[in-house]
Design a protein around this motif. Structure first.
Motif, PDB file in Angstrom:
ATOM      1  N   ASN A 114     -12.567  -6.592   2.260  1.00 33.00           N
ATOM      2  CA  ASN A 114     -11.311  -5.860   2.069  1.00 33.00           C
ATOM      3  C   ASN A 114     -10.523  -6.460   0.897  1.00 33.00           C
ATOM      4  OD1 ASN A 114      -9.409  -3.856   2.319  1.00 33.00           O
ATOM      5  ND2 ASN A 114      -9.250  -4.051   4.531  1.00 33.00           N
ATOM      6  N   CYS A 115      -9.371  -5.889   0.615  1.00 25.50           N
ATOM      7  CA  CYS A 115      -8.715  -6.132  -0.665  1.00 25.50           C
ATOM      8  C   CYS A 115      -7.206  -6.077  -0.478  1.00 25.50           C
ATOM      9  CB  CYS A 115      -9.180  -5.037  -1.623  1.00 25.50           C
ATOM     10  SG  CYS A 115      -8.290  -4.978  -3.173  1.00 25.50           S
ATOM     11  N   PRO A 116      -6.450  -6.948  -1.134  1.00 25.84           N
ATOM     12  CA  PRO A 116      -4.993  -6.914  -0.966  1.00 25.84           C
ATOM     13  C   PRO A 116      -4.326  -5.746  -1.685  1.00 25.84           C
ATOM     14  CG  PRO A 116      -5.623  -8.623  -2.528  1.00 25.84           C
ATOM     15  CD  PRO A 116      -6.897  -8.057  -1.979  1.00 25.84           C
ATOM     16  N   MET A 117      -5.025  -5.105  -2.615  1.00 19.33           N
ATOM     17  CA  MET A 117      -4.455  -3.937  -3.300  1.00 19.33           C
ATOM     18  C   MET A 117      -4.795  -2.685  -2.481  1.00 19.33           C
ATOM     19  SD  MET A 117      -5.249  -5.163  -7.201  1.00 19.33           S
ATOM     20  CE  MET A 117      -6.946  -5.645  -6.975  1.00 19.33           C
ATOM     21  N   ASP A 118      -4.330  -1.529  -2.918  1.00 18.52           N
ATOM     22  CA  ASP A 118      -4.462  -0.360  -2.039  1.00 18.52           C
ATOM     23  C   ASP A 118      -4.603   0.932  -2.858  1.00 18.52           C
ATOM     24  OD1 ASP A 118      -4.694   0.690   0.471  1.00 18.52           O
ATOM     25  OD2 ASP A 118      -2.563   0.664   0.945  1.00 18.52           O
ATOM     26  N   CYS A 119      -5.817   1.224  -3.278  1.00 22.19           N
ATOM     27  CA  CYS A 119      -6.040   2.458  -4.045  1.00 22.19           C
ATOM     28  C   CYS A 119      -6.291   3.603  -3.071  1.00 22.19           C
ATOM     29  CB  CYS A 119      -7.249   2.310  -4.963  1.00 22.19           C
ATOM     30  SG  CYS A 119      -7.089   0.917  -6.089  1.00 22.19           S
ATOM     31  N   SER A 120      -5.723   4.755  -3.386  1.00 23.59           N
ATOM     32  CA  SER A 120      -5.842   5.881  -2.445  1.00 23.59           C
ATOM     33  C   SER A 120      -7.305   6.274  -2.223  1.00 23.59           C
ATOM     34  CB  SER A 120      -5.065   7.089  -2.980  1.00 23.59           C
ATOM     35  OG  SER A 120      -5.673   7.570  -4.150  1.00 23.59           O
ATOM     36  N   TYR A 121      -8.119   6.158  -3.262  1.00 23.57           N
ATOM     37  CA  TYR A 121      -9.503   6.641  -3.180  1.00 23.57           C
ATOM     38  C   TYR A 121     -10.480   5.560  -2.730  1.00 23.57           C
ATOM     39  CZ  TYR A 121      -9.271   4.274  -7.655  1.00 23.57           C
ATOM     40  OH  TYR A 121      -9.062   3.325  -8.629  1.00 23.57           O
ATOM     41  N   CYS A 122      -9.986   4.373  -2.375  1.00 19.79           N
ATOM     42  CA  CYS A 122     -10.882   3.238  -2.098  1.00 19.79           C
ATOM     43  C   CYS A 122     -11.873   3.559  -0.975  1.00 19.79           C
ATOM     44  CB  CYS A 122     -10.050   2.018  -1.728  1.00 19.79           C
ATOM     45  SG  CYS A 122     -11.071   0.584  -1.364  1.00 19.79           S
ATOM     46  N   TYR A 123     -13.149   3.399  -1.264  1.00 19.68           N
ATOM     47  CA  TYR A 123     -14.163   3.744  -0.257  1.00 19.68           C
ATOM     48  C   TYR A 123     -14.177   2.750   0.901  1.00 19.68           C
ATOM     49  CZ  TYR A 123     -17.792   0.234  -1.157  1.00 19.68           C
ATOM     50  OH  TYR A 123     -18.501  -0.940  -1.223  1.00 19.68           O
ATOM     51  N   LEU A 124     -13.545   1.586   0.703  1.00 16.52           N
ATOM     52  CA  LEU A 124     -13.507   0.602   1.798  1.00 16.52           C
ATOM     53  C   LEU A 124     -12.755   1.137   3.011  1.00 16.52           C
ATOM     54  CD1 LEU A 124     -12.833  -2.704  -0.173  1.00 16.52           C
ATOM     55  CD2 LEU A 124     -15.023  -1.762   0.585  1.00 16.52           C
ATOM     56  N   GLN A 125     -11.854   2.087   2.782  1.00 14.31           N
ATOM     57  CA  GLN A 125     -11.109   2.657   3.915  1.00 14.31           C
ATOM     58  C   GLN A 125     -12.061   3.284   4.926  1.00 14.31           C
ATOM     59  OE1 GLN A 125      -7.172   4.592   2.317  1.00 14.31           O
ATOM     60  NE2 GLN A 125      -8.799   4.954   0.828  1.00 14.31           N
ATOM     61  N   THR A 127     -12.391  -6.419 -11.453  1.00 14.17           N
ATOM     62  CA  THR A 127     -11.043  -6.463 -10.887  1.00 14.17           C
ATOM     63  C   THR A 127     -10.146  -5.325 -11.370  1.00 14.17           C
ATOM     64  OG1 THR A 127      -9.189  -7.973 -10.499  1.00 14.17           O
ATOM     65  CG2 THR A 127     -10.110  -7.962 -12.712  1.00 14.17           C
ATOM     66  N   LYS A 128      -9.079  -5.115 -10.628  1.00 11.21           N
ATOM     67  CA  LYS A 128      -7.966  -4.283 -11.111  1.00 11.21           C
ATOM     68  C   LYS A 128      -6.703  -5.135 -11.175  1.00 11.21           C
ATOM     69  CE  LYS A 128      -9.251   0.353  -9.525  1.00 11.21           C
ATOM     70  NZ  LYS A 128     -10.065   0.333  -8.308  1.00 11.21           N
ATOM     71  N   SER A 129      -6.895  -6.454 -11.156  1.00 14.10           N
ATOM     72  CA  SER A 129      -5.750  -7.366 -11.182  1.00 14.10           C
ATOM     73  C   SER A 129      -5.640  -7.998 -12.570  1.00 14.10           C
ATOM     74  CB  SER A 129      -5.945  -8.470 -10.138  1.00 14.10           C
ATOM     75  OG  SER A 129      -6.840  -9.455 -10.633  1.00 14.10           O
ATOM     76  N   THR A 149     -14.693  -6.098  -2.023  1.00 13.99           N
ATOM     77  CA  THR A 149     -13.379  -6.701  -2.277  1.00 13.99           C
ATOM     78  C   THR A 149     -13.145  -6.626  -3.774  1.00 13.99           C
ATOM     79  OG1 THR A 149     -12.001  -8.644  -1.876  1.00 13.99           O
ATOM     80  CG2 THR A 149     -14.249  -9.062  -2.620  1.00 13.99           C
ATOM     81  N   ASP A 150     -11.975  -7.027  -4.216  1.00 13.30           N
ATOM     82  CA  ASP A 150     -11.733  -7.177  -5.652  1.00 13.30           C
ATOM     83  C   ASP A 150     -12.109  -8.614  -6.007  1.00 13.30           C
ATOM     84  OD1 ASP A 150      -9.866  -5.967  -8.086  1.00 13.30           O
ATOM     85  OD2 ASP A 150      -9.762  -8.158  -7.933  1.00 13.30           O
ATOM     86  N   SER A 151     -12.811  -8.808  -7.147  1.00 21.25           N
ATOM     87  CA  SER A 151     -13.334 -10.139  -7.465  1.00 21.25           C
ATOM     88  C   SER A 151     -12.249 -11.179  -7.719  1.00 21.25           C
ATOM     89  CB  SER A 151     -14.220 -10.079  -8.712  1.00 21.25           C
ATOM     90  OG  SER A 151     -15.361  -9.311  -8.483  1.00 21.25           O
TER      91      SER A 151
HETATM   92  S1  SF4 Z   1     -10.607   0.383  -5.091  1.00 22.46           S
HETATM   93 FE1  SF4 Z   1     -10.893  -1.791  -5.550  1.00 22.46          FE
HETATM   94  S2  SF4 Z   1      -8.874  -2.535  -6.165  1.00 22.46           S
HETATM   95 FE2  SF4 Z   1      -8.570  -0.601  -5.114  1.00 22.46          FE
HETATM   96  S3  SF4 Z   1      -8.169  -1.162  -2.981  1.00 22.46           S
HETATM   97 FE3  SF4 Z   1     -10.366  -0.757  -3.149  1.00 22.46          FE
HETATM   98  S4  SF4 Z   1     -11.307  -2.748  -3.574  1.00 22.46           S
HETATM   99 FE4  SF4 Z   1      -9.101  -2.931  -3.976  1.00 22.46          FE
END
Ligand code: SF4
Length: 364
Positions: free
Chosen positions: A92-103, A176-178, A145-147
């Protein structure tokens, strides 16, 4: 970008002796740490519904990883794959993209976790790399996750970059997106580390990439990494179609190429927005204002919904044209696309994943 401040850190017994624990303690002095037994942690981790998926990002869980760290990237059925390996050092990831497949992918296990047994990760990597010295590996850490987003707190990069920098047959990709790259600048990548950014125009970042770095912050971070000796990568993924998307993406590419030397870019990738029907429902629940899903999308053989093929081909061709204008020989590949689309965009399709993987190896 916004500073990550978890409400608490849950620690599995046995993880307190790890360097990651010490790094977390030093970086989060005001955050409560609680040692919990495995059963409590398990119920804490899983007691989250899709509607409250974001809640899981507010607590960090430090635990040992029980399985294998290294895996082949699963790719997507029927799509050309680029023969890539992944290391899951966190989940998982501390950021929050609407399209994130991790959801969807982590729906049953959404806790934000970092694995404390980095020495096992390094031993496993050493075993694989030394056993297959004639094979060149590309390994990434940004699959689930984000690297780098957690790097200022966990110091993962300084635990692993020196090891990978000394290997003759690997490129490690940190995606990353950070803009959390300060920890990298003190290390010597010895040409073996690619720092890459997922890029979108600021309009898409504002609407759909919450808590991520802005476009200008990502570019400034990329420039600093390049100056520190890192190779760069950029992933245009997901490319989003909306009225006048062309102007925004063309402008963004111009900004990238005026900020960094394209000759030191290891690779670029392109992939349009893709969602499964189930992810679509999650996006509608968690991000009701998102306009991502307003365009038409059609089901593809891997079960994902994508824009209609002629539109995808047109988008990729335009992107490729803007890229080639500035960077005529930079390596570009498509992520999770069919051979048919490859052929229409590039005039060829790799015959197998090994061929594409080999094409992606930069010259040293
Ligand atoms: S798409 Fe990437 S940066 Fe965005 S919430 Fe998911 S893991 Fe994090």
């Amino acid at each position: 970008m916004q500073i990550f401040q978890p409400q608490e850190v849950l620690v599995e017994p046995g993880s307190e002796a790890s360097p990651i624990y010490r790094n977390l303690r030093a970086a989060l002095p005001g955050v409560p740490f609680r040692v919990v037994d495995a059963a409590t942690a398990e119920s804490d981790k899983t007691n989250v519904s899709a509607r409250t998926f974001g809640v899981a990002k507010e607590r960090l869980f430090l635990t040992r990883h029980k399985g294998k760290f290294l895996k082949k990237c699963p790719g997507s059925e029927g799509q050309v794959c680029c023969n890539y390996f992944v290391i899951n050092f966190a989940s998982n990831c501390p950021m929050d993209c609407s399209y994130c497949y991790l959801q969807e992918y982590l729906a049953d296990n959404p806790g934000l976790k970092v694995f404390s047994n980095v020495e096992d990760l390094l031993n496993e990597s050493d075993e694989l790399l030394s056993k297959h010295r004639r094979f060149f590996f590309r390994i990434g850490t940004g699959e689930i996750t984000d690297s780098l987003a957690l790097d200022p707190y966990i110091g993962f990069a300084r635990e692993v970059v020196p090891f990978f920098a000394d290997q003759p047959n690997v490129l490690l990709e940190l995606k990353t997106k950070s803009d959390c790259i300060d920890g990298l600048l003190r290390l010597d990548p010895k040409d073996r580390v690619v720092v890459s950014w997922s890029m979108n125009p600021q309009r898409v970042i504002d609407l759909d990439e919450y808590q991520t770095a802005s476009l200008s912050e990502r570019l400034a971070a990329a420039r600093r990494c390049q100056n520190a000796g890192y190779r760069l990568g950029f992933h245009f993924d997901p490319i989003v179609e909306y009225p006048n998307w062309q102007a925004d993406y063309e402008q963004m590419l111009g900004q990238i190429f005026s900020n960094v030397d394209w000759r030191r870019i290891a690779w670029l990738s392109m992939g349009v927005l893709r969602v499964t029907p189930s992810l679509k429902r999650i996006i509608r629940t968690r991000f009701p204002k998102s306009r991502l899903l307003t365009g038409e999308q059609v089901p593809c053989p891997d079960g994902k919904l994508r824009y209609f093929q002629p539109l995808r081909v047109d988008m990729y061709r335009r992107m490729l044209g803007w890229i080639r204008r500035a960077a005529p020989t930079v390596k570009v590949y498509l992520c999770m696309e069919s051979k048919e689309v490859w052929e229409q965009v590039f005039g060829f399709a790799p015959s197998c994943e090994k061929e594409l993987g080999n094409q992606m190896v930069p010259s040293f």
